[in-house]
Design a protein around this motif. Structure first.
Motif, PDB file in Angstrom:
ATOM      1  N   TYR A 141       0.926  -1.201   0.052  1.00  0.00           N
ATOM      2  CA  TYR A 141      -0.009  -0.151   0.085  1.00  0.00           C
ATOM      3  C   TYR A 141       0.761   1.164  -0.113  1.00  0.00           C
ATOM      4  CZ  TYR A 141      -3.632  -2.974   1.484  1.00  0.00           C
ATOM      5  OH  TYR A 141      -4.508  -4.238   1.672  1.00  0.00           O
ATOM      6  N   LEU A 142       0.532   2.178  -0.872  1.00  0.00           N
ATOM      7  CA  LEU A 142       1.423   3.586  -0.832  1.00  0.00           C
ATOM      8  C   LEU A 142       1.037   4.379   0.340  1.00  0.00           C
ATOM      9  CD1 LEU A 142      -0.540   5.769  -2.306  1.00  0.00           C
ATOM     10  CD2 LEU A 142       0.330   5.287  -4.286  1.00  0.00           C
ATOM     11  N   ASP A 143       0.010   3.936   0.941  1.00  0.00           N
ATOM     12  CA  ASP A 143      -0.359   4.710   2.173  1.00  0.00           C
ATOM     13  C   ASP A 143       0.699   4.421   3.394  1.00  0.00           C
ATOM     14  OD1 ASP A 143      -2.577   3.408   0.672  1.00  0.00           O
ATOM     15  OD2 ASP A 143      -4.268   4.543   1.870  1.00  0.00           O
ATOM     16  N   PHE A 144       1.346   3.503   3.275  1.00  0.00           N
ATOM     17  CA  PHE A 144       2.329   3.200   4.204  1.00  0.00           C
ATOM     18  C   PHE A 144       3.534   3.562   4.007  1.00  0.00           C
ATOM     19  CE2 PHE A 144      -0.123  -1.090   5.350  1.00  0.00           C
ATOM     20  CZ  PHE A 144      -0.781  -0.384   6.416  1.00  0.00           C
ATOM     21  N   LEU A 145       3.859   4.200   2.829  1.00  0.00           N
ATOM     22  CA  LEU A 145       5.206   4.654   2.601  1.00  0.00           C
ATOM     23  C   LEU A 145       5.629   5.652   3.555  1.00  0.00           C
ATOM     24  CD1 LEU A 145       5.181   4.569  -1.292  1.00  0.00           C
ATOM     25  CD2 LEU A 145       6.406   3.080   0.069  1.00  0.00           C
ATOM     26  N   GLU A 146       4.805   6.584   3.705  1.00  0.00           N
ATOM     27  CA  GLU A 146       5.284   7.595   4.576  1.00  0.00           C
ATOM     28  C   GLU A 146       5.644   7.226   6.020  1.00  0.00           C
ATOM     29  OE1 GLU A 146       2.760  10.989   4.947  1.00  0.00           O
ATOM     30  OE2 GLU A 146       4.255  12.224   5.497  1.00  0.00           O
ATOM     31  N   LEU A 147       5.004   6.116   6.668  1.00  0.00           N
ATOM     32  CA  LEU A 147       5.186   5.335   7.936  1.00  0.00           C
ATOM     33  C   LEU A 147       6.514   4.692   7.932  1.00  0.00           C
ATOM     34  CD1 LEU A 147       1.757   4.206   8.445  1.00  0.00           C
ATOM     35  CD2 LEU A 147       2.703   6.338   9.083  1.00  0.00           C
ATOM     36  N   MET A 148       7.156   4.223   6.828  1.00  0.00           N
ATOM     37  CA  MET A 148       8.214   3.528   6.594  1.00  0.00           C
ATOM     38  C   MET A 148       9.468   4.634   7.045  1.00  0.00           C
ATOM     39  SD  MET A 148       7.273   1.349   3.425  1.00  0.00           S
ATOM     40  CE  MET A 148       8.740   0.455   3.120  1.00  0.00           C
ATOM     41  N   THR A 149       9.181   5.647   7.159  1.00  0.00           N
ATOM     42  CA  THR A 149      10.236   6.789   7.398  1.00  0.00           C
ATOM     43  C   THR A 149      10.460   6.766   8.881  1.00  0.00           C
ATOM     44  OG1 THR A 149       9.025   8.023   5.572  1.00  0.00           O
ATOM     45  CG2 THR A 149      11.009   9.137   6.919  1.00  0.00           C
ATOM     46  N   GLY A 150      11.803   6.661   9.348  1.00  0.00           N
ATOM     47  CA  GLY A 150      11.943   6.699  10.693  1.00  0.00           C
ATOM     48  C   GLY A 150      11.973   7.955  11.329  1.00  0.00           C
ATOM     49  N   ASP A 151      12.189   8.223  12.546  1.00  0.00           N
ATOM     50  CA  ASP A 151      11.891   9.490  13.211  1.00  0.00           C
ATOM     51  C   ASP A 151      13.188  10.440  12.595  1.00  0.00           C
ATOM     52  OD1 ASP A 151       9.890   8.932  14.596  1.00  0.00           O
ATOM     53  OD2 ASP A 151      11.035   8.278  16.336  1.00  0.00           O
ATOM     54  N   ASP A 152      14.256   9.921  12.168  1.00  0.00           N
ATOM     55  CA  ASP A 152      15.395  10.465  11.726  1.00  0.00           C
ATOM     56  C   ASP A 152      15.453  10.970  10.353  1.00  0.00           C
ATOM     57  OD1 ASP A 152      15.490   8.051  10.652  1.00  0.00           O
ATOM     58  OD2 ASP A 152      17.673   7.786  11.501  1.00  0.00           O
ATOM     59  N   GLY A 153      13.955  10.898   9.652  1.00  0.00           N
ATOM     60  CA  GLY A 153      13.756  11.084   8.401  1.00  0.00           C
ATOM     61  C   GLY A 153      14.378   9.894   7.091  1.00  0.00           C
ATOM     62  N   VAL A 154      14.832   8.924   7.840  1.00  0.00           N
ATOM     63  CA  VAL A 154      15.362   7.874   6.727  1.00  0.00           C
ATOM     64  C   VAL A 154      14.525   6.458   6.616  1.00  0.00           C
ATOM     65  CG1 VAL A 154      17.615   6.211   6.554  1.00  0.00           C
ATOM     66  CG2 VAL A 154      17.595   8.671   7.368  1.00  0.00           C
ATOM     67  N   ILE A 155      14.295   6.385   5.480  1.00  0.00           N
ATOM     68  CA  ILE A 155      13.474   4.913   5.033  1.00  0.00           C
ATOM     69  C   ILE A 155      14.844   3.971   4.960  1.00  0.00           C
ATOM     70  CG2 ILE A 155      12.317   3.795   3.500  1.00  0.00           C
ATOM     71  CD1 ILE A 155      11.146   6.189   2.419  1.00  0.00           C
ATOM     72  N   ARG A 156      14.753   2.797   5.923  1.00  0.00           N
ATOM     73  CA  ARG A 156      15.905   1.950   5.936  1.00  0.00           C
ATOM     74  C   ARG A 156      15.535   0.449   5.465  1.00  0.00           C
ATOM     75  NH1 ARG A 156      17.042   4.987  10.217  1.00  0.00           N
ATOM     76  NH2 ARG A 156      19.183   5.703  10.127  1.00  0.00           N
ATOM     77  N   GLY A 157      16.293  -0.180   4.545  1.00  0.00           N
ATOM     78  CA  GLY A 157      15.728  -1.546   4.308  1.00  0.00           C
ATOM     79  C   GLY A 157      16.511  -2.077   3.094  1.00  0.00           C
ATOM     80  N   PRO A 158      16.672  -3.169   3.042  1.00  0.00           N
ATOM     81  CA  PRO A 158      17.605  -3.748   1.842  1.00  0.00           C
ATOM     82  C   PRO A 158      16.681  -3.932   0.528  1.00  0.00           C
ATOM     83  CG  PRO A 158      16.688  -5.606   3.503  1.00  0.00           C
ATOM     84  CD  PRO A 158      16.168  -4.200   3.817  1.00  0.00           C
ATOM     85  N   ALA A 159      16.304  -2.740   0.075  1.00  0.00           N
ATOM     86  CA  ALA A 159      15.611  -2.709  -1.278  1.00  0.00           C
ATOM     87  C   ALA A 159      16.241  -2.156  -2.424  1.00  0.00           C
ATOM     88  CB  ALA A 159      14.334  -1.692  -1.207  1.00  0.00           C
ATOM     89  N   GLY A 160      17.612  -1.771  -2.409  1.00  0.00           N
ATOM     90  CA  GLY A 160      18.512  -1.293  -3.506  1.00  0.00           C
ATOM     91  C   GLY A 160      17.853  -0.369  -4.418  1.00  0.00           C
ATOM     92  N   ASP A 161      18.032  -0.700  -5.617  1.00  0.00           N
ATOM     93  CA  ASP A 161      17.332   0.086  -6.694  1.00  0.00           C
ATOM     94  C   ASP A 161      15.946  -0.597  -7.077  1.00  0.00           C
ATOM     95  OD1 ASP A 161      19.566   1.636  -6.503  1.00  0.00           O
ATOM     96  OD2 ASP A 161      20.667   0.659  -8.038  1.00  0.00           O
ATOM     97  N   GLY A 162      15.659  -1.661  -6.557  1.00  0.00           N
ATOM     98  CA  GLY A 162      14.232  -2.586  -6.864  1.00  0.00           C
ATOM     99  C   GLY A 162      12.969  -1.281  -6.914  1.00  0.00           C
ATOM    100  N   ARG A 163      12.287  -1.614  -7.656  1.00  0.00           N
ATOM    101  CA  ARG A 163      10.951  -0.705  -7.626  1.00  0.00           C
ATOM    102  C   ARG A 163       9.684  -1.736  -7.608  1.00  0.00           C
ATOM    103  NH1 ARG A 163      11.664   3.726 -10.644  1.00  0.00           N
ATOM    104  NH2 ARG A 163      13.703   3.850 -11.452  1.00  0.00           N
ATOM    105  N   ALA A 164       8.697  -0.844  -7.003  1.00  0.00           N
ATOM    106  CA  ALA A 164       7.279  -1.528  -6.732  1.00  0.00           C
ATOM    107  C   ALA A 164       6.264  -0.601  -7.127  1.00  0.00           C
ATOM    108  CB  ALA A 164       7.258  -1.731  -5.326  1.00  0.00           C
ATOM    109  N   ALA A 165       5.206  -0.928  -7.947  1.00  0.00           N
ATOM    110  CA  ALA A 165       4.146  -0.297  -7.985  1.00  0.00           C
ATOM    111  C   ALA A 165       3.087  -0.121  -7.059  1.00  0.00           C
ATOM    112  CB  ALA A 165       3.572  -0.760  -9.445  1.00  0.00           C
ATOM    113  N   PHE A 166       3.378   0.574  -6.050  1.00  0.00           N
ATOM    114  CA  PHE A 166       2.753   0.679  -4.808  1.00  0.00           C
ATOM    115  C   PHE A 166       1.291   1.290  -5.055  1.00  0.00           C
ATOM    116  CE2 PHE A 166       6.967   1.752  -3.875  1.00  0.00           C
ATOM    117  CZ  PHE A 166       7.490   0.857  -2.883  1.00  0.00           C
TER     118      PHE A 166
END
Ligand SMILES: NC(=O)c1ccc[n+]([C@@H]2O[C@H](COP(=O)([O-])OP(=O)(O)OC[C@H]3O[C@@H](n4cnc5c(N)ncnc54)[C@H](OP(=O)(O)O)[C@@H]3O)[C@@H](O)[C@H]2O)c1
Length: 284
Positions: A141-166
């Protein structure tokens, strides 16, 4: 008020709530199967039934005479697959004709995203039940993308350059509603539900920065770093696997292909991340 014998689960949540409101707005009568009746939406023409997926007796009684059932996948927990199977068996025992189930993109026994394996097993159980079915394989869900951001403003995860059609939950819901209103042409169909663009998490961060004004960056963790950075939450192993594989699934590009299904079923294209951010209601 239409008398289509229709039942909707999950109406106390986001997707099921949108579906139930959409149907009620069209004058469709429905049975709302909810875990907590006091939290059910009050909708014209609806009746409320206390059902949790694992309670076969309550589910069978509530589904008696229902022709079409919208089944939202259960909250993530270690017993989710067993709960799904119990509910599907109850639906079959009650004589339900057609089930519309919210599955997940690339559902498969060896799916990268570990929870998509349970969705595959659920799909197989529905097929084996003999019910007519339609599977809605949502991407993240693209609704969750903002929630994946940490308090420090960083989205962290092993996603590399991969893409998804949220995909937006609202697009999933209106697609589901359109199918529930006329299920017959969709019997036996499996639809990938995607947004209109495949984004990398670096692009997601750039859009968040531009649209919200908050500086957001993406940090491409290794898988080992991803487990380590989440270890402090005290989550069980299956949950950690699910969290980390959310990102490795993006990296695999398995959610990148665009699907025409939302637009072809509803006549309206799915929304972009930017449109979602700029048109969503302000927080209460
Ligand atoms: N594609 C994605 O990115 C993504 C992300 C997260 C989740 N999901 C899945 O998509 C589903 C729908 O998303 P959503 O945003 O609408 O979730 P949501 O807002 O959490 O709503 C889930 C609904 O399902 C109900 N429910 C959960 N477990 C149940 C059970 N065992 N028996 C009966 N009802 C149960 C909940 O009832 P209560 O109100 O009583 O809890 C709620 O009404 C989720 O449940 C989850 O399986 C997908």
């Amino acid at each position: 008020m239409s008398s289509i014998p229709l039942a909707v689960t999950g109406s106390t949540g986001a997707v099921g709530g949108l579906v139930a409101r959409d149907l009620a707005g069209r004058g469709v009568a429905q049975r709302l199967l909810v875990r907590t009746p006091a939290r059910a939406p009050e909708l014209a023409g609806s009746t409320v039934h206390a059902v949790t997926y694992s309670d076969a007796a309550a589910a069978t009684a509530a589904l008696e005479g229902v022709e079409t059932l919208f089944m939202v996948s259960a909250a993530e927990n270690a017993d989710r697959l067993a709960e799904h199977r119990a509910f599907i068996d109850a639906a079959a025992a009650a004589g339900v004709g057609h089930i519309v189930y919210t599955s997940f993109a690339a559902a498969a026994p060896d799916a990268v995203f570990t929870l998509a394996r349970d969705h595959y097993a659920t799909e197989e159980h529905i097929k084996a039940s003999g019910l007519r079915y339609t599977f809605l394989r949502d991407t993240l869900y693209l609704d969750f993308l903002e929630l994946m951001t940490g308090d420090d403003g960083v989205i962290r995860g092993p996603a590399g350059d991969g893409r998804a059609a949220f995909v937006a939950r609202a697009d999933v819901a209106r697609t589901a509603a359109a199918i529930l209103l006329d299920p017959a042409p969709h019997a036996g169909a499996t639809y990938d539900l995607t947004g209109p663009e495949a984004l990398s998490l670096a692009e997601v961060a750039a859009i968040l920065t531009r649209v919200t004004g908050r500086d957001v960056a993406f940090h491409d963790e290794t898988v080992e770093e991803a487990y380590a950075s989440r270890a402090g939450y005290g989550a069980p192993p299956w949950q950690l696997d699910a969290w980390v594989s959310t990102y490795t699934a993006i990296k695999s590009n398995v959610m990148a292909p665009l699907s025409p299904a939302v637009e072809s079923i509803t006549g309206i294209p799915p929304e972009t991340f930017e449109t979602y951010l700029t048109t969503r209601p302000a927080p209460q």
